[in-house]
Write an enzyme that holds these catalytic residues in place. Structure first.
Site: not given
Length: 429
Positions: A13, A16-17, A39-41, A128, A223, A300, A306, A333, A416
């Site tokens: 999480d 990465k996407g 996994a979720g992006h 999951t 992951q 996601t 989380r 950030l 962002g």
């Protein structure tokens, strides 16, 4: 030839996407090499959020070739749902290929995942329940069903019959669950096979040809390092190897084709599921709560809140070693913009002893405490900044100390969710 691995350096999480999506602009091929629909992006383009579970992030570019490698476990229903969802948004998935050596997630895998988690009680892993672990179990036990089997109706029918007899016995006699009907599962998956047939190929050959043609290839990890079955906080891990070493194995190409490895790092730390978390914040109205709500830190795939904590830079040293990280890509950030004080873990101690490595034993790890350094926040909106030197001084101090402790250069800083909200310090392609 040029290739880059992008992987999570924490517990997943990390965003990465977004990093894969940004680098995919320069790549020709995007490859997912491990994991499954657990996994979720989330990728945001022009303020539109695309939530991906199995599809590589490069699918948003019609001119890019997208690969689900042999190391991925494929839930055909999920892939087809994602393809349909993309078509509704005007995105074609004709550029998607799936390895004929990838293993197939079947309904009994999902049922066993649920039943096994329930049976563990307080010792549950926190999966999951998507059937990923049981599918990898069958793969290692050499009783799995691969995409090439699914493409051959008679082969699939025979293998399903044998497997379902065994799985139904386990489901009913050990767990007291409801068995599956053979004909129902058979017809459902034969239907999936016909829809997916145009996408199923030998992806190792596809990638070999891409490298021969000097294409730029981006490897996308699912992951993250500390969820790796070998190198993570076992047993609270996933069932595959998200680390860099699996990129060549899970894609079907040799390691000499890998040029660079980028570790994606959230500017704080989060974790979903059970397991140790050295810097976790347990407050209900303090910095942990603020970060979770500001960053919308919910899964996601599952929607689970989380767990949130301060950045653990010491764990990043481990990630750097395990993955041979060349650069760090820092995400989120901007979520810390209004934090007056920010902490960073720079080491662990056990009693009065400062330790030099992360212990394998969770019992030993439980006796450790984080060593923190505190930073002044920057208390200003950084989302519009596009040059590193224009970031507030306190933000740069925080990033540079992170890089120093981790022992890895900064490569990218995200300020962002949108593609353009990216500061690039190192060109990777």
């Amino acid at each position: 030839m040029s290739s880059v691995i992008v992987l999570g350096a924490q517990w997943g999480d990390e965003g990465k996407g977004k990093i894969v999506d940004y680098l995919a602009q320069q790549a020709d091929v995007v490859v997912r090499y491990s994991g499954g629909s657990n996994a979720g992006h989330t990728v945001v383009v022009n303020d539109i959020a695309y939530k991906l579970r199995l599809l590589p992030s490069g699918v948003l570019f019609k001119e890019k070739f997208n690969v689900l490698g042999n190391g991925v476990v494929i839930n055909p229903g999920v892939v087809l749902q994602e393809i349909a969802g993309m078509k509704e948004k005007g995105i074609s998935c004709e550029n998607l290929v799936i390895s004929d050596r990838a293993h197939v997630v079947l309904p009994y895998h999902q049922r066993l995942d649920e039943l096994q988690e329930a049976a563990l009680g307080d010792k549950k892993i926190g999966t999951t329940k998507g059937g990923i672990g049981p599918c990898y179990m069958d793969k290692v036990a050499r009783v799995g069903i691969r995409m090439c089997d699914l493409m051959e109706p008679e082969t699939f029918a025979a293998k399903l019959k044998v497997n379902l007899e065994v799985k139904n016995a386990i489901i009913t006699k050990i767990y007291g669950g409801e068995p599956f009907d053979y004909d129902t599962v058979l017809q459902e998956y034969l239907g999936y096979a016909e829809q997916l047939r145009p996408h199923v190929v030998d992806t190792g050959v596809v990638l070999d040809e891409a490298f021969a043609d000097e294409k730029k290839v981006l490897f996308e990890g699912a992951q993250a390092t500390f969820l790796d079955i070998d190198h993570g906080t076992y047993p609270y891990v996933t069932s595959s190897n998200p680390t860099a070493g699996n990129a060549s194995v899970g894609a079907g190409i040799g390691p000499r084709f890998i040029d660079h490895c980028v570790g994606v790092v959230k500017a704080y730390t989060s974790r979903v599921g059970e397991g140790p978390f050295m810097t976790e914040l347990h407050d209900t109205d303090g910095p942990g709560h603020t970060i979770r709500e500001t960053g919308h830190e919910y899964g996601t795939v599952t929607g689970r809140p989380r767990r949130i904590g301060w950045l653990d830079a010491f764990m990043l040293r481990y990630s750097a070693r395990v993955n041979s990280l060349d650069y760090l890509a820092i995400t989120r950030l901007d979520i810390l913009d209004q934090m007056p004080k920010i902490k960073m873990c720079v080491g662990y101690k056990m009693g009065d002893e400062v330790i030099k490595r992360i212990p394998a034993s969770l019992n030993v790890l439980a006796k450790c405490e984080p060593i923190y350094e505190e930073f002044e926040g920057w208390m200003t909106d950084i989302s519009g900044i596009r040059k590193y030197e224009e970031l507030p001084e306190n933000a740069r101090k925080y990033l540079e100390r992170l890089s120093e402790v981790a022992g890895v250069e900064l490569g990218i800083v995200s300020v962002g969710p949108n593609r353009e909200q990216t500061i690039v310090l190192k060109e990777l392609f």
